[in-house]
Design an enzyme around this catalytic site. Structure first.
Site: not given
Length: 230
Positions: A100-102, A104
């Site tokens: 998950l991107d930072k 999210s």
């Protein structure tokens, strides 16, 4: 897991030798003579020539569900500040399945079982991942239908997916692929900016009541369903 793999993990004999033992009727699962292709769970009673065998505790694979907060980076690289491995601080080596991107948050799985990573990640398997997304302005039907139909991003068109409205600015989306920052890029095409993105499900594994920053080992029933689906 298949009986051959189970027995080889106990150190009793090789996978190839298991086939010979099956042919000889020397292996039983819960009292029933084993056949080629049989599968077992860790709770099953497996005997070879009457002797019960078990996987050593140290050989058991680890499967963790983590509610990732915003700001944590999904990498096992120790030099990256705020990385997910340091945050969880699990006592054995594990790694995240996907990312998950930072910016999210929500559900991410971690494991030391390299066999399942590609099985979960490959989009052709159509494994579902579900998200709750809040955007910066009211959602229209055209936006939801357009997202569901597929969007041109990163030189390709995203797979058709399921979308539904939750409230004026929040919607649910179920994907079967995981392109880089996919939901954010898709939303941007329609003029929307994602303000909050939370993953709440991967296949049958739910985030549920797990609090932000907390993790737990996946319960046996959930794990068995996950592994069976893979």
């Amino acid at each position: 897991m298949r009986i051959n793999k189970f027995i080889s993990l106990t150190g009793e004999c090789s996978r190839r030798e298991v086939n010979r033992l099956i042919d000889a009727g020397s292996i039983t699962i819960n009292g029933k003579i084993c056949e080629h292709g049989d599968t077992v769970e860790l709770t099953d009673v497996v005997r070879v020539n009457g002797k019960q065998i078990k996987i050593k505790e140290s050989d058991k694979k680890t499967y963790i569900v983590f509610n990732k907060p915003v700001g944590i980076t999904c990498t096992a690289q120790p030099l990256v500040e705020g990385n997910i491995i340091q945050f969880i601080n699990y006592p054995k080596r594990i790694f995240p399945i996907g990312r998950l991107d930072k910016a999210s948050e929500g559900l991410i799985l971690l494991t030391d079982d390299g066999d399942i990573v590609n099985k979960i990640m490959h989009s052709e398997k159509n494994h579902e991942k579900e998200y709750i997304v809040t955007v910066d302005k009211p959602i229209t039907d055209e936006f939801l239908h357009g997202m569901a139909a597929g969007v041109e991003i990163l030189g390709t068109k995203t797979k058709p997916c399921h979308t539904s409205r939750i409230n004026d600015n929040t919607f649910r989306i179920i994907l079967t692929q995981g392109l880089n920052r996919q939901i954010r890029r898709m939303s941007k095409v329609f003029g929307y900016k994602v303000e909050r993105l939370q993953r709440i499900r991967i296949m049958n594994i739910l985030l549920g009541s797990l609090q932000e920053g907390e993790w737990k080992e996946i319960e046996e029933e959930e794990l068995n369903k996950l592994l069976a689906a893979l």
